[in-house]
Write a protein that holds these residues in place. Structure first.
Motif, short mmCIF file in Angstrom:
data_model
loop_
_atom_site.label_atom_id
_atom_site.label_comp_id
_atom_site.label_asym_id
_atom_site.label_seq_id
_atom_site.Cartn_x
_atom_site.Cartn_y
_atom_site.Cartn_z
N MET A 123 20.29 18.06 -0.09
CA MET A 123 20.42 16.80 0.65
C MET A 123 19.58 16.84 1.92
O MET A 123 18.90 15.87 2.27
CB MET A 123 21.90 16.52 0.98
N GLU A 124 19.61 17.97 2.63
CA GLU A 124 18.81 18.11 3.85
C GLU A 124 17.32 18.04 3.54
O GLU A 124 16.56 17.37 4.25
CB GLU A 124 19.15 19.42 4.55
N LEU A 125 16.90 18.70 2.47
CA LEU A 125 15.49 18.65 2.06
C LEU A 125 15.09 17.23 1.65
O LEU A 125 13.97 16.77 1.97
CB LEU A 125 15.21 19.63 0.92
N ASP A 126 16.00 16.54 0.98
CA ASP A 126 15.72 15.16 0.59
C ASP A 126 15.56 14.27 1.82
O ASP A 126 14.65 13.41 1.88
CB ASP A 126 16.82 14.60 -0.31
N GLU A 127 16.42 14.48 2.82
CA GLU A 127 16.31 13.69 4.05
C GLU A 127 14.99 13.96 4.77
O GLU A 127 14.34 13.05 5.28
CB GLU A 127 17.48 13.99 4.98
N VAL A 128 14.59 15.24 4.80
CA VAL A 128 13.31 15.59 5.42
C VAL A 128 12.16 14.93 4.66
O VAL A 128 11.24 14.35 5.26
CB VAL A 128 13.12 17.13 5.47
N ALA A 129 12.22 14.98 3.34
CA ALA A 129 11.16 14.38 2.51
C ALA A 129 11.12 12.87 2.72
O ALA A 129 10.03 12.28 2.83
CB ALA A 129 11.38 14.71 1.04
N ILE A 130 12.26 12.22 2.82
CA ILE A 130 12.30 10.77 3.05
C ILE A 130 11.73 10.45 4.42
O ILE A 130 10.96 9.49 4.59
CB ILE A 130 13.76 10.24 2.91
N GLY A 131 12.09 11.28 5.41
CA GLY A 131 11.54 11.06 6.76
C GLY A 131 10.03 11.22 6.78
O GLY A 131 9.32 10.42 7.42
N ILE A 132 9.52 12.21 6.10
CA ILE A 132 8.05 12.40 6.03
C ILE A 132 7.41 11.22 5.31
O ILE A 132 6.37 10.72 5.73
CB ILE A 132 7.73 13.74 5.34
N HIS A 133 8.04 10.78 4.24
CA HIS A 133 7.49 9.66 3.46
C HIS A 133 7.48 8.37 4.30
O HIS A 133 6.51 7.60 4.23
CB HIS A 133 8.33 9.47 2.20
N ARG A 134 8.49 8.15 5.12
CA ARG A 134 8.53 6.94 5.97
C ARG A 134 7.47 7.00 7.04
O ARG A 134 6.93 5.96 7.43
CB ARG A 134 9.90 6.83 6.63
N ARG A 135 7.14 8.15 7.56
CA ARG A 135 6.12 8.29 8.60
C ARG A 135 4.72 8.00 8.07
O ARG A 135 3.84 7.65 8.84
CB ARG A 135 6.17 9.68 9.21
N GLN A 136 4.53 8.20 6.81
CA GLN A 136 3.18 8.01 6.27
C GLN A 136 2.95 6.60 6.03
O GLN A 136 2.68 5.67 5.97
CB GLN A 136 3.01 8.79 4.96
#
Length: 136
Positions: A123-136
């Motif tokens: 879940m933490e990795l998914d949140e990090v990935a979503i945050g990275i995806h939103r920044r792009q």
């Protein structure tokens, strides 16, 4: 968690103790059987010396008669130890089954804990990935 580990250690100790008791009984049985063979050899030797094998004969050596009685006592002891060994085997089996119950419960608990940890990490990795995806 500490209590479960202590409980498992305690049950392992019980299983080991019962196994030691069983090993001691089996060793006693071997010793009695060896004594029986020795006495049988002594009787045969005495019978050959006297030239008489009829137990009812009046000249049958007293030594051989006493050896035969001792042999019978040993056979009785062997039968008793055999019964004790069977009971000890059952005790070992029961103690082992009880130990396995606790080990399985502990293994299941650890497996559930690992799954939960992995789920939280994912879940933490998914949140990090979503945050990275939103920044792009």
């Amino acid at each position: 968690m500490r209590n479960r580990e202590s409980l498992i250690r305690l049950h392992r100790f019980h299983v080991d103790e019962k196994r030691r008791k069983l090993a001691e009984l089996e060793l006693m049985l071997q010793e009695f059987r060896a004594r029986e063979r020795e006495l049988e050899a002594q009787v045969m030797s005495e019978q050959k010396k006297a030239g008489i094998s009829d137990v009812a004969h009046f000249a049958y050596p007293m030594f051989a008669k006493s050896v035969i009685r001792r042999r019978q006592n040993i056979l009785t002891s062997i039968e008793d130890i055999d019964r004790q060994i069977e009971a000890a085997k059952e005790e070992v089996a029961n103690a082992f089954r009880e130990l396995k119950k606790y080990e399985i419960v502990e293994d299941n608990r650890k497996r559930r804990h690992r799954k939960e940890v992995m789920r939280v990490e994912q879940m933490e990795l998914d949140e990090v990935a979503i945050g990275i995806h939103r920044r792009q």
